[in-house]
Design an enzyme around this catalytic site. Structure first.
Site, PDB file in Angstrom:
ATOM      1  N   ARG A 231       0.860  -1.175   0.000  1.00 40.21           N
ATOM      2  CA  ARG A 231       0.000   0.000   0.000  1.00 40.21           C
ATOM      3  C   ARG A 231       0.903   1.234   0.000  1.00 40.21           C
ATOM      4  O   ARG A 231       2.021   1.183   0.513  1.00 40.21           O
ATOM      5  CB  ARG A 231      -0.918   0.024   1.231  1.00 40.21           C
ATOM      6  CG  ARG A 231      -1.844  -1.176   1.321  1.00 40.21           C
ATOM      7  CD  ARG A 231      -2.632  -1.169   2.621  1.00 40.21           C
ATOM      8  NE  ARG A 231      -3.519  -2.334   2.710  1.00 40.21           N
ATOM      9  CZ  ARG A 231      -3.174  -3.513   3.171  1.00 40.21           C
ATOM     10  NH1 ARG A 231      -1.925  -3.712   3.596  1.00 40.21           N
ATOM     11  NH2 ARG A 231      -4.038  -4.508   3.208  1.00 40.21           N
TER      12      ARG A 231
ATOM     13  N   LYS B 169      -1.974  -2.813   7.789  1.00 43.40           N
ATOM     14  CA  LYS B 169      -3.423  -2.793   8.006  1.00 43.40           C
ATOM     15  C   LYS B 169      -3.904  -4.078   8.677  1.00 43.40           C
ATOM     16  O   LYS B 169      -4.775  -4.050   9.541  1.00 43.40           O
ATOM     17  CB  LYS B 169      -4.144  -2.604   6.669  1.00 43.40           C
ATOM     18  CG  LYS B 169      -5.648  -2.482   6.778  1.00 43.40           C
ATOM     19  CD  LYS B 169      -6.266  -2.234   5.415  1.00 43.40           C
ATOM     20  CE  LYS B 169      -7.791  -2.128   5.508  1.00 43.40           C
ATOM     21  NZ  LYS B 169      -8.401  -1.891   4.174  1.00 43.40           N
TER      22      LYS B 169
ATOM     23  N   HIS C 163      -3.764   3.115  -4.924  1.00 46.51           N
ATOM     24  CA  HIS C 163      -4.013   1.683  -4.719  1.00 46.51           C
ATOM     25  C   HIS C 163      -3.887   0.912  -6.030  1.00 46.51           C
ATOM     26  O   HIS C 163      -3.735  -0.318  -6.021  1.00 46.51           O
ATOM     27  CB  HIS C 163      -5.403   1.477  -4.124  1.00 46.51           C
ATOM     28  CG  HIS C 163      -5.428   0.459  -3.025  1.00 46.51           C
ATOM     29  ND1 HIS C 163      -4.653   0.563  -1.891  1.00 46.51           N
ATOM     30  CD2 HIS C 163      -6.114  -0.702  -2.888  1.00 46.51           C
ATOM     31  CE1 HIS C 163      -4.878  -0.480  -1.105  1.00 46.51           C
ATOM     32  NE2 HIS C 163      -5.756  -1.268  -1.691  1.00 46.51           N
TER      33      HIS C 163
ATOM     34  N   ARG D 267      -0.826  -1.252  -6.216  1.00 50.45           N
ATOM     35  CA  ARG D 267      -0.944  -2.547  -5.525  1.00 50.45           C
ATOM     36  C   ARG D 267      -1.680  -3.535  -6.419  1.00 50.45           C
ATOM     37  O   ARG D 267      -1.280  -4.696  -6.548  1.00 50.45           O
ATOM     38  CB  ARG D 267      -1.680  -2.330  -4.205  1.00 50.45           C
ATOM     39  CG  ARG D 267      -1.878  -3.574  -3.332  1.00 50.45           C
ATOM     40  CD  ARG D 267      -2.407  -3.118  -1.986  1.00 50.45           C
ATOM     41  NE  ARG D 267      -2.931  -4.183  -1.144  1.00 50.45           N
ATOM     42  CZ  ARG D 267      -2.210  -4.940  -0.324  1.00 50.45           C
ATOM     43  NH1 ARG D 267      -0.890  -4.763  -0.274  1.00 50.45           N
ATOM     44  NH2 ARG D 267      -2.773  -5.848   0.441  1.00 50.45           N
TER      45      ARG D 267
ATOM     46  N   HIS E 172      -2.947 -10.288   2.959  1.00 53.83           N
ATOM     47  CA  HIS E 172      -4.384 -10.450   3.171  1.00 53.83           C
ATOM     48  C   HIS E 172      -4.629 -11.451   4.295  1.00 53.83           C
ATOM     49  O   HIS E 172      -4.003 -12.511   4.332  1.00 53.83           O
ATOM     50  CB  HIS E 172      -5.055 -10.942   1.889  1.00 53.83           C
ATOM     51  CG  HIS E 172      -5.158  -9.892   0.828  1.00 53.83           C
ATOM     52  ND1 HIS E 172      -5.309 -10.180  -0.507  1.00 53.83           N
ATOM     53  CD2 HIS E 172      -5.141  -8.528   0.914  1.00 53.83           C
ATOM     54  CE1 HIS E 172      -5.363  -9.055  -1.205  1.00 53.83           C
ATOM     55  NE2 HIS E 172      -5.265  -8.049  -0.356  1.00 53.83           N
TER      56      HIS E 172
ATOM     57  N   TYR F  79      -7.919 -11.662  -7.760  1.00 50.58           N
ATOM     58  CA  TYR F  79      -6.935 -11.624  -8.841  1.00 50.58           C
ATOM     59  C   TYR F  79      -6.785 -12.973  -9.545  1.00 50.58           C
ATOM     60  O   TYR F  79      -6.055 -13.086 -10.519  1.00 50.58           O
ATOM     61  CB  TYR F  79      -5.567 -11.202  -8.294  1.00 50.58           C
ATOM     62  CG  TYR F  79      -5.589  -9.894  -7.548  1.00 50.58           C
ATOM     63  CD1 TYR F  79      -5.632  -8.681  -8.244  1.00 50.58           C
ATOM     64  CD2 TYR F  79      -5.572  -9.855  -6.160  1.00 50.58           C
ATOM     65  CE1 TYR F  79      -5.657  -7.467  -7.557  1.00 50.58           C
ATOM     66  CE2 TYR F  79      -5.594  -8.651  -5.470  1.00 50.58           C
ATOM     67  CZ  TYR F  79      -5.637  -7.469  -6.173  1.00 50.58           C
ATOM     68  OH  TYR F  79      -5.667  -6.261  -5.509  1.00 50.58           O
TER      69      TYR F  79
END
Length: 331
Positions: A198, A221, A273, A276, A299, A308
């Site tokens: 990020r 995050k 973003h 990314r 994630h 993706y």
């Protein structure tokens, strides 16, 4: 007599089941008054220390503050979440917690949705509010059910993820090199493209978090520490940059201005973003493994990374291999 009728038509209970322990209360009907008297006498007979629990009159703002003091302060985004919850309490009129109901919240949500507030923002807000009641109930601070338990999340339209082609990457880097007055913009951009970070993660990277050719991201995050290898040329360039220009400073505005000088058009809110997304998309198109990508991106669940998966060469070939026209020769 312990039950008397008042001039206004209500019934007044004045009962002293144990000397020195008196209970007084008003009711609309005589039946309610009689049941109250019977309950008080029975409870005091079973347990002389028993006493009526006072009504919980704490307002939503007080419950939010209590949640913050007991639990919320330990969260990574504690100040921001507290602010959001306090704003919600104000918008709702700061109701008493026991009187707060799902309908009043749903009406406010409808109004805010009509005002243009995004569904994702409103879903996040609902999650924060639910957590307050769930946590306070688990801690024994409230004894009533979560008033928002039955409120469903809004169904959101999945946004298309925008990513850059190789030609667009070259155009963007050229715009940064020739028109940016912030020396940090280019290396931060390269870091995002090389590691899928990020923008805020790359911008906060410090020299001691580059060991050899491996970048370490912490304070992320998801709360997880990530280690991502990069090309030796980029690692050398970063060290040279830090030596000459010092640690990274905020350069997102410079990046956005450079993006505006290109022919690239991205959906609103996906500017930084998109880098990314670009890393993840090219990773999958070049044959990368979805589980590896999950670790690189950090994630917490594979569901996020699966966005993706459709870019995998095997996935794309399956459309040809297993489609209905596979059994018919082209003519």
């Amino acid at each position: 007599m312990s039950i008397t009728k008042l001039p206004d038509g209500r019934w007044f209970v004045d009962v002293e089941p144990i000397k020195g322990k008196r209970f007084r209360k008003r009711f609309k009907t005589k039946g309610e008054a009689q049941r109250f008297e019977t309950t008080v006498r029975q409870k005091c007979a079973e347990n002389p220390a028993w006493s009526i629990k006072p009504k919980d009159r704490r307002r939503l703002s007080q419950l939010v503050q209590l949640w913050y003091d007991l639990h919320g302060h330990s969260l990574r985004d504690a100040p921001r979440r507290l602010s959001k919850l306090q704003q919600l309490a104000v918008r709702l009129g700061d109701p008493v917690g026991t009187a707060f109901d799902a309908a009043s919240y749903a009406q406010l949500r409808r109004k805010r949705l009509d005002e243009g507030i995004s569904g994702k923002t409103l879903n996040n807000e609902l999650g924060y509010a639910r957590a307050v009641f769930n946590e306070l109930r688990a801690l024994g601070e409230i004894d009533y059910a979560n008033p928002l338990a039955g409120v469903k999340l809004l169904k959101l339209q999945e946004r298309e993820l925008s990513w850059l082609t190789l030609e667009q990457i070259a155009e963007l880097l050229e715009a940064i090199r020739t028109g940016c007055d912030n020396p940090h913009t280019e290396p931060v951009t390269l870091l995002c493209l090389a590691t899928g970070a990020r923008w805020s993660e790359a911008e906060k990277l410090t020299p001691h978090r580059l060991q050899g050719n491996v970048v370490t991201y912490s304070g992320t995050k998801s709360g997880r520490v990530r280690h991502v290898p990069i090309q030796s040329e980029l690692a050398d360039r970063l060290r040279a940059h830090w030596k000459a220009s010092g640690p990274f400073t905020s350069c997102i505005t410079s990046f956005r201005r450079a993006l505006e000088r290109t022919t690239i058009h991205l959906p609103q809110g996906q500017a930084s973003h998109a880098l990314r997304h670009t890393f993840a998309s090219h990773f999958m198109m070049n044959g990368g493994n979805i589980l590896t990508l999950q670790k690189i991106l950090g994630h917490s669940t594979l569901t996020m990374t699966m966005r993706y998966a459709h870019l995998s060469p095997d996935h794309l070939q399956d459309a040809i291999r297993y489609g209905p026209l596979a059994r018919f020769p082209a003519s």
